[in-house]
Structure formats: structure tokens, C-alpha cells
Write a protein that holds these residues in place. Structure first.
Motif: not given
Length: 269
Positions: A45-62
């Protein structure tokens, strides 16, 4: 839907001049590796974004990152729920964010195509994004957004990517360029351009992250046919005669430099 955000490497990168607008005129041979980040998508219904993986923590503002910006650039009738598996290091010279944006363009364009001005929309996100949308070997001119074809005689070449796990922002590297125009890309097929070419940003990058020189030295002693820094660093790449030689080099470097990041793959068409 599932898309690979293919790692971008610069087989050659010539910096020609600094422009009045602060950008640099470059000439580069873009190539893409058959692996990278992974984006999975489903309608929502609306845009969503989930970040996983080895370097996910380096993306602080998804929601402030380039994926959200790419979604906002493209007309759609439905929202998209995206999961990004962040396998590529951030600020690494691999066009990781640009590759992610390119994958978004392919996901959105798959059902109905992209708008006619998609290249301009992509360029508004970053100089590497238009090339990353197509993720095929090509030449880049201007700021890197003016693309043209090249004879690709390196399709399938085994490649090893190595990064010392030190982020390196693009801006300071370009700022450290010595301002000397060492000439244009050579003519010919991709292999000839690569061998006769260079990366003009290597000295500036090494001055900021001396470990890049260690990576290049290790790759240079690994049996590679060629090794070079990609983009503004700090990732370096090496090409090999066959996958066995690449894998042997990877194992040796892992044994001697266990803290370095690696990815093995092959060049795309």
C-alpha cells in the motif's frame, strides 16, 4: 521480484579537468561484476524499506538514502516494500548506492517500462546511476553520465574485489587530485583500454588511506593479469586468467589479511 545491484568497477578512470561547477570531467570504462547487493520487492500500500546484511549498520538513515530517493523519482501506481541485503561496503568505490538505485529503476521498469527521461532522472541521483541502471560495460564521459558503447572482450573474466574495510568518501579524493591532465582514454576494445589506461585518483586515495597500497601490492603478487583501484577507492580489483587462479588468490589473501573484505565474481557483458 528480486534484483542484484551489481557492483560497479572502473577498469580505467582518467580525470581531465576540474569544471567551474565544482565537478570534474572524467573519462572512464565502467564494468560490472555479476554480484553485489540484493533487492527484493513486493507490491504494498505504501513504500517500505528494510535493510539487512553485513553492511546494513552503515546505512543509518534508510529513508533518506538513495533507494528512497530513486523510488520518489519514478511514477508508479502502487507502493513497493523493498528489502535491501547490503553486501557491498559503503563509500568503497563500487557504486554501491548507485547500484542499489539502478536496481530500483529495473524493478519499477520491469512491469511497464521506464519514463522516456529516465536517464535524466537517474543522473539527478548521482553520476554513476545511469550506468548502473543498465549495468553493462560502457564508456562514461563528462561527469560520467554521458554513456557510449565499447567492444567488450572481457565478458566473463574472473574478478576479485578487495577492500581494507576503511570507508573513503569521494569528495576528499577528488579534492586531492593533483590537477594534471594525463590524457584521454585510449581507443580499442575493453581489454586494450584497461591495459593502457590508469586510475588518476589512486595517489590521492592512497594519501588518505595508505592501506590501499597494501591491497594493490597483495593483488599484484597474486597472479592477476591486472590489478587497480576502482573509482575513488578504497576497493581494488584484480582480473585473472581463470576462476581457479582467482580463487587461489582469494584464499591466499584471506590467510594473510583476514580482516580485509573480499568478493569473488565475473565481469558481466
Amino acid at each position: 521480484m528480486r534484483e542484484t545491484a551489481y557492483a560497479k568497477i572502473n577498469l580505467a578512470l582518467h580525470v581531465r579537468r576540474r569544471r567551474g561547477d565544482g565537478y570534474h570531467e572524467i573519462e572512464t570504462l565502467f564494468a560490472f561484476v555479476d554480484c553485489g547487493d540484493t533487492l527484493s520487492a513486493r507490491t504494498a500500500e505504501r513504500d517500505e524499506l528494510r535493510i539487512i546484511g553485513e553492511f546494513a549498520s552503515q546505512l543509518s538513515d534508510p529513508f533518506g538514502n538513495i533507494i528512497a530517493k530513486a523510488l520518489a523519482k519514478l511514477p508508479r501506481s502502487q507502493g513497493l516494500a523493498l528489502t535491501l541485503e547490503k553486501n557491498l561496503p559503503v563509500a568503497a568505490g563500487l557504486g554501491g548506492g548507485s547500484a542499489d538505485a539502478g536496481a530500483v529503476f529495473r524493478i519499477v521498469g520491469a512491469p511497464h517500462g521506464l519514463p522516456d527521461d529516465w536517464r535524466a532522472r537517474a543522473a539527478g541521483l548521482g553520476a554513476d546511476v545511469p550506468a548502473c541502471v543498465e549495468s553493462r560495460m560502457c564508456l562514461g564521459h563528462g561527469t560520467g553520465t554521458a554513456l557510449s558503447g565499447v567492444v567488450n572482450d572481457l565478458d566473463g573474466a574472473p574478478v576479485l574485489l578487495v577492500n581494507p574495510r576503511i570507508p573513503l568518501a569521494t569528495g576528499p579524493v577528488f579534492a586531492g587530485w593533483d590537477g594534471m591532465d594525463r590524457g584521454p582514454l585510449p581507443a580499442g576494445p575493453a581489454s586494450a583500454i584497461m591495459r593502457a589506461g590508469r586510475n588518476d585518483l589512486e595517489p590521492a586515495a592512497i594519501a588518505l588511506v595508505p592501506q590501499i597500497a597494501e591491497v594493490l601490492a597483495a593483488l599484484g603478487e597474486s597472479g592477476a593479469t591486472i590489478s587497480r583501484m576502482s573509482g575513488s577507492g578504497a576497493t581494488c580489483f584484480a582480473l585473472y586468467a581463470d576462476a581457479r587462479a582467482r580463487d587461489a588468490a582469494s584464499a591466499r589473501i584471506a590467510a594473510e589479511h583476514g580482516g580485509w573484505w573480499q568478493m569473488r565474481g565475473a565481469l558481466r557483458p
